[in-house]
Design a protein around this motif. Structure first.
Motif, PDB file in Angstrom:
ATOM      1  N   PHE A 128      -7.095   0.624  -4.802  1.00 29.28           N
ATOM      2  CA  PHE A 128      -7.298   2.075  -4.673  1.00 29.28           C
ATOM      3  C   PHE A 128      -6.252   2.878  -5.450  1.00 29.28           C
ATOM      4  O   PHE A 128      -6.477   4.050  -5.771  1.00 29.28           O
ATOM      5  N   ALA A 129      -5.097   2.278  -5.728  1.00 28.63           N
ATOM      6  CA  ALA A 129      -3.967   3.041  -6.254  1.00 28.63           C
ATOM      7  C   ALA A 129      -4.213   3.650  -7.635  1.00 28.63           C
ATOM      8  O   ALA A 129      -3.840   4.806  -7.865  1.00 28.63           O
ATOM      9  N   PRO A 130      -4.819   2.918  -8.594  1.00 24.90           N
ATOM     10  CA  PRO A 130      -5.061   3.562  -9.895  1.00 24.90           C
ATOM     11  C   PRO A 130      -5.955   4.795  -9.790  1.00 24.90           C
ATOM     12  O   PRO A 130      -5.732   5.789 -10.500  1.00 24.90           O
ATOM     13  N   ARG A 131      -6.940   4.746  -8.909  1.00 25.19           N
ATOM     14  CA  ARG A 131      -7.799   5.921  -8.734  1.00 25.19           C
ATOM     15  C   ARG A 131      -7.038   7.072  -8.085  1.00 25.19           C
ATOM     16  O   ARG A 131      -7.237   8.237  -8.438  1.00 25.19           O
ATOM     17  N   LEU A 132      -6.159   6.738  -7.151  1.00 26.36           N
ATOM     18  CA  LEU A 132      -5.315   7.771  -6.556  1.00 26.36           C
ATOM     19  C   LEU A 132      -4.391   8.366  -7.613  1.00 26.36           C
ATOM     20  O   LEU A 132      -4.188   9.585  -7.649  1.00 26.36           O
ATOM     21  N   ALA A 133      -3.844   7.525  -8.477  1.00 29.63           N
ATOM     22  CA  ALA A 133      -2.984   8.013  -9.558  1.00 29.63           C
ATOM     23  C   ALA A 133      -3.758   8.924 -10.497  1.00 29.63           C
ATOM     24  O   ALA A 133      -3.245   9.955 -10.957  1.00 29.63           O
ATOM     25  N   ALA A 134      -5.007   8.544 -10.794  1.00 25.66           N
ATOM     26  CA  ALA A 134      -5.836   9.401 -11.646  1.00 25.66           C
ATOM     27  C   ALA A 134      -6.045  10.762 -11.001  1.00 25.66           C
ATOM     28  O   ALA A 134      -5.950  11.810 -11.665  1.00 25.66           O
ATOM     29  N   GLY A 135      -6.325  10.769  -9.697  1.00 27.64           N
ATOM     30  CA  GLY A 135      -6.490  12.034  -8.995  1.00 27.64           C
ATOM     31  C   GLY A 135      -5.230  12.874  -9.028  1.00 27.64           C
ATOM     32  O   GLY A 135      -5.284  14.099  -9.207  1.00 27.64           O
ATOM     33  N   ALA A 136      -4.058  12.229  -8.894  1.00 25.06           N
ATOM     34  CA  ALA A 136      -2.792  12.948  -8.937  1.00 25.06           C
ATOM     35  C   ALA A 136      -2.549  13.544 -10.316  1.00 25.06           C
ATOM     36  O   ALA A 136      -2.061  14.683 -10.444  1.00 25.06           O
ATOM     37  N   ILE A 137      -2.898  12.805 -11.372  1.00 19.18           N
ATOM     38  CA  ILE A 137      -2.719  13.305 -12.737  1.00 19.18           C
ATOM     39  C   ILE A 137      -3.666  14.470 -13.011  1.00 19.18           C
ATOM     40  O   ILE A 137      -3.277  15.491 -13.609  1.00 19.18           O
ATOM     41  N   VAL A 138      -4.917  14.354 -12.570  1.00 19.72           N
ATOM     42  CA  VAL A 138      -5.887  15.444 -12.748  1.00 19.72           C
ATOM     43  C   VAL A 138      -5.399  16.705 -12.039  1.00 19.72           C
ATOM     44  O   VAL A 138      -5.399  17.805 -12.609  1.00 19.72           O
ATOM     45  N   LEU A 139      -4.947  16.552 -10.789  1.00 17.65           N
ATOM     46  CA  LEU A 139      -4.458  17.707 -10.039  1.00 17.65           C
ATOM     47  C   LEU A 139      -3.209  18.297 -10.673  1.00 17.65           C
ATOM     48  O   LEU A 139      -3.060  19.520 -10.778  1.00 17.65           O
ATOM     49  N   ALA A 140      -2.306  17.422 -11.124  1.00 15.21           N
ATOM     50  CA  ALA A 140      -1.074  17.904 -11.752  1.00 15.21           C
ATOM     51  C   ALA A 140      -1.383  18.710 -13.005  1.00 15.21           C
ATOM     52  O   ALA A 140      -0.826  19.789 -13.217  1.00 15.21           O
ATOM     53  N   GLY A 141      -2.278  18.187 -13.849  1.00 10.88           N
ATOM     54  CA  GLY A 141      -2.654  18.910 -15.059  1.00 10.88           C
ATOM     55  C   GLY A 141      -3.296  20.253 -14.745  1.00 10.88           C
ATOM     56  O   GLY A 141      -3.000  21.267 -15.393  1.00 10.88           O
ATOM     57  N   LEU A 142      -4.173  20.263 -13.745  1.00 10.73           N
ATOM     58  CA  LEU A 142      -4.836  21.514 -13.364  1.00 10.73           C
ATOM     59  C   LEU A 142      -3.838  22.527 -12.812  1.00 10.73           C
ATOM     60  O   LEU A 142      -3.890  23.718 -13.149  1.00 10.73           O
ATOM     61  N   ALA A 170       0.829  -1.202   0.000  1.00 12.07           N
ATOM     62  CA  ALA A 170       0.000   0.000   0.000  1.00 12.07           C
ATOM     63  C   ALA A 170       0.869   1.260   0.000  1.00 12.07           C
ATOM     64  O   ALA A 170       0.600   2.222  -0.731  1.00 12.07           O
ATOM     65  N   ALA A 171       1.928   1.257   0.824  1.00 12.58           N
ATOM     66  CA  ALA A 171       2.817   2.415   0.883  1.00 12.58           C
ATOM     67  C   ALA A 171       3.516   2.634  -0.456  1.00 12.58           C
ATOM     68  O   ALA A 171       3.605   3.769  -0.956  1.00 12.58           O
ATOM     69  N   GLY A 172       4.022   1.544  -1.054  1.00 10.07           N
ATOM     70  CA  GLY A 172       4.681   1.670  -2.350  1.00 10.07           C
ATOM     71  C   GLY A 172       3.739   2.149  -3.427  1.00 10.07           C
ATOM     72  O   GLY A 172       4.114   2.965  -4.288  1.00 10.07           O
ATOM     73  N   ALA A 173       2.489   1.664  -3.394  1.00 10.78           N
ATOM     74  CA  ALA A 173       1.510   2.060  -4.399  1.00 10.78           C
ATOM     75  C   ALA A 173       1.139   3.535  -4.268  1.00 10.78           C
ATOM     76  O   ALA A 173       0.933   4.229  -5.270  1.00 10.78           O
ATOM     77  N   VAL A 174       1.044   4.030  -3.044  1.00 11.92           N
ATOM     78  CA  VAL A 174       0.749   5.452  -2.835  1.00 11.92           C
ATOM     79  C   VAL A 174       1.854   6.305  -3.453  1.00 11.92           C
ATOM     80  O   VAL A 174       1.598   7.297  -4.153  1.00 11.92           O
ATOM     81  N   LEU A 175       3.110   5.923  -3.209  1.00 10.40           N
ATOM     82  CA  LEU A 175       4.235   6.678  -3.765  1.00 10.40           C
ATOM     83  C   LEU A 175       4.208   6.649  -5.295  1.00 10.40           C
ATOM     84  O   LEU A 175       4.414   7.680  -5.951  1.00 10.40           O
ATOM     85  N   LEU A 176       3.960   5.471  -5.864  1.00  9.23           N
ATOM     86  CA  LEU A 176       3.878   5.361  -7.321  1.00  9.23           C
ATOM     87  C   LEU A 176       2.748   6.226  -7.867  1.00  9.23           C
ATOM     88  O   LEU A 176       2.905   6.905  -8.892  1.00  9.23           O
ATOM     89  N   ALA A 177       1.621   6.218  -7.182  1.00  2.48           N
ATOM     90  CA  ALA A 177       0.444   6.943  -7.668  1.00  2.48           C
ATOM     91  C   ALA A 177       0.632   8.451  -7.636  1.00  2.48           C
ATOM     92  O   ALA A 177       0.181   9.162  -8.540  1.00  2.48           O
ATOM     93  N   ILE A 178       1.301   8.974  -6.604  1.00  2.00           N
ATOM     94  CA  ILE A 178       1.394  10.436  -6.454  1.00  2.00           C
ATOM     95  C   ILE A 178       2.572  11.021  -7.233  1.00  2.00           C
ATOM     96  O   ILE A 178       2.791  12.237  -7.180  1.00  2.00           O
ATOM     97  N   LEU A 179       3.308  10.198  -7.958  1.00  3.78           N
ATOM     98  CA  LEU A 179       4.497  10.685  -8.665  1.00  3.78           C
ATOM     99  C   LEU A 179       4.222  11.920  -9.539  1.00  3.78           C
ATOM    100  O   LEU A 179       4.984  12.896  -9.475  1.00  3.78           O
ATOM    101  N   PRO A 180       3.167  11.939 -10.378  1.00  6.30           N
ATOM    102  CA  PRO A 180       2.947  13.135 -11.218  1.00  6.30           C
ATOM    103  C   PRO A 180       2.746  14.407 -10.405  1.00  6.30           C
ATOM    104  O   PRO A 180       3.252  15.473 -10.773  1.00  6.30           O
ATOM    105  N   LEU A 181       2.026  14.303  -9.294  1.00  5.58           N
ATOM    106  CA  LEU A 181       1.793  15.476  -8.452  1.00  5.58           C
ATOM    107  C   LEU A 181       3.078  15.896  -7.750  1.00  5.58           C
ATOM    108  O   LEU A 181       3.373  17.096  -7.626  1.00  5.58           O
ATOM    109  N   ALA A 182       3.867  14.915  -7.312  1.00  7.36           N
ATOM    110  CA  ALA A 182       5.147  15.226  -6.667  1.00  7.36           C
ATOM    111  C   ALA A 182       6.057  15.983  -7.628  1.00  7.36           C
ATOM    112  O   ALA A 182       6.769  16.909  -7.224  1.00  7.36           O
ATOM    113  N   MET A 183       6.020  15.622  -8.900  1.00  6.00           N
ATOM    114  CA  MET A 183       6.866  16.305  -9.882  1.00  6.00           C
ATOM    115  C   MET A 183       6.435  17.749 -10.101  1.00  6.00           C
ATOM    116  O   MET A 183       7.266  18.618 -10.382  1.00  6.00           O
ATOM    117  N   VAL A 184       5.142  18.019 -10.000  1.00  8.33           N
ATOM    118  CA  VAL A 184       4.676  19.404 -10.130  1.00  8.33           C
ATOM    119  C   VAL A 184       5.182  20.243  -8.957  1.00  8.33           C
ATOM    120  O   VAL A 184       5.596  21.395  -9.130  1.00  8.33           O
TER     121      VAL A 184
END
Length: 417
Positions: A127-141, A20-34
């Motif tokens: 849950f991780a793909p949905r979290l990744a989607a949220g991170a990508i949406v936020l990053a794009g915005l 779960a911890a690893g998946a959270v980190l993978l998912a938030i990568l796009p937002l972390a880069m912003v």
């Protein structure tokens, strides 16, 4: 007295928490880069560590075979051969210290990306793909809003005020949005999959990165063609494109200087197309002067100081100081010579062989990712950049997750994973 928690059940819980911890980190990568556009190597490294320790708790006996088996395939052996030639080139590099520092950034990130692609698929929680989607949406915005507001976010954070700070995040969105959307499509979250693609594209198109926009166009174009045309056409187009990218890299500058009309330069003035053509011509001249072994791994940053630079015509030497040739294929030629170019081409062709075995829509998505990454690599960045390696590792991990059956529960500790 409370009984000690041990045995398979305790190991399973520890493994699940680590996944779960690893998946959270993978998912938030796009937002972390912003928020911090150099953060992806650290994020991928920590995610890989979490999945590595989790797999150890799950079944340590199968961990080594799982990691070593891909290296024994033709693709794995070709990749190891390429890396070995990079190390061999240390024998003649004029800047071994600088090359070693670059390798110290590139190699750990490459290892982390490899661990993640081998160990995470099949163990990423739902849950991780949905979290990744949220991170990508936020990053794009955030990219779109920050650029529209004259970089208000950068000002508020007290950071450098320059529009190009969002180029790396946009390039990361280019890589991960499609694979994440594929995972969501497979999970029947199709509205979220479309939102992932739309907001990822928003961040890319709103950025000032011509490379990111070219990657989006190339990736979407080959994906569409592969979905509409027979399999051999898509694989053939990818093979021709990659082959030409490698073969023509040393003469790219001369070809563009002859064939690119002045009107095209005027339209691409923000991308500094004239300078890029001149840079490509300079590095191409260096390759022509010593095509057999190259100047050595990691020499691009100080290429003007290499012995081969002294053999290039004086008017061609000035732009050898720019730090890299803005073309990863040309960079491989300049640093690693013909053996490096051939080994790199072999890796790419064997990779296409693996992609050809995939079923749709995985094959189309994989070819879209390849086209996107190749288009970006042809015009932008240092090929050994750790942030780029981390983004590719994340994208491949999501691609493999889409094609991997997902276990509802972790296998028993007394059986193979």
């Amino acid at each position: 007295m409370r009984a000690r928690s041990n045995g398979p059940a305790a190991s399973e819980k520890r493994a699940n928490r680590l996944y779960a911890a690893g998946a959270v980190l993978l998912a938030i990568l796009p937002l972390a880069m912003v928020l911090a556009n150099r953060s992806s190597p650290a994020v991928i490294g920590l995610a890989a560590l979490a999945f590595l320790v989790g797999r150890f708790f799950e079944d340590r006996r199968t961990l080594a075979p799982r990691l070593l088996a891909p290296l024994g395939t033709p693709l794995g052996l070709a990749a190891l051969g390429f890396l070995a030639w990079c190390l061999v080139s240390f024998a003649w590099t004029p800047f071994p210290g600088a090359a070693l520092r670059l390798l110290g950034e590139f190699l750990p990130t490459l290892i982390a990306a490899y661990l993640l692609t081998c160990l995470a698929p099949g163990r990423i929680p739902a849950f991780a793909p949905r979290l990744a989607a949220g991170a990508i949406v936020l990053a794009g915005l955030i990219i779109a809003i920050d650029l529209a507001s004259d970089l208000a976010l950068e000002r508020a954070l007290g950071r450098r005020i320059a529009a190009f700070v969002h180029n790396r995040p946009a390039l990361t969105l280019d890589l991960v949005a499609g694979p994440v959307a594929l995972v969501l499509w497979r999970a029947r979250a199709r509205g979220l999959a479309f939102a992932t693609l739309a907001f990822g594209a928003l961040g890319v198109l709103r950025s000032i990165s011509g490379a990111a926009q070219l990657g989006l166009l190339a990736g979407a174009g080959l994906f569409a063609l592969t979905r509409l045309l027979p399999m051999r056409v898509g694989i053939g187009l990818a093979g021709i494109g990659l082959g030409l990218a490698v073969a023509l890299a040393p003469v790219e500058g001369d070809l563009l200087a002859k064939l690119m009309p002045e009107a095209a330069h005027e339209r691409l003035v923000q991308s500094s197309s004239r300078a890029r053509v001149a840079i490509a011509r300079s590095f191409g001249a260096a390759v022509a002067a010593d095509p057999w072994r190259g100047a050595g791994f990691g020499t691009s940053a100080r290429f003007a100081e290499t012995p081969v630079a002294g053999t290039v015509a004086p008017e061609m030497r000035v732009l050898l100081r720019v730090g890299h040739p803005h073309n990863s294929f040309l960079q491989a030629w300049a640093e690693l010579g013909l053996p490096g170019a051939l080994l790199g081409a072999l890796v790419l062709m064997l990779m296409l062989g693996r992609v050809a075995a995939l079923k749709q829509p995985d094959r189309a998505a994989a070819l879209g990712l390849i086209a996107c990454a190749a288009a970006i690599a042809f015009v932008e960045h240092n090929g050994w950049a750790a942030w780029w390696t981390a983004g590719l590792g994340a994208a491949i991990t999501w691609m493999r997750e889409a094609a991997t059956p997902h276990a509802a529960t972790i296998p028993k500790m007394d059986g193979p994973a």
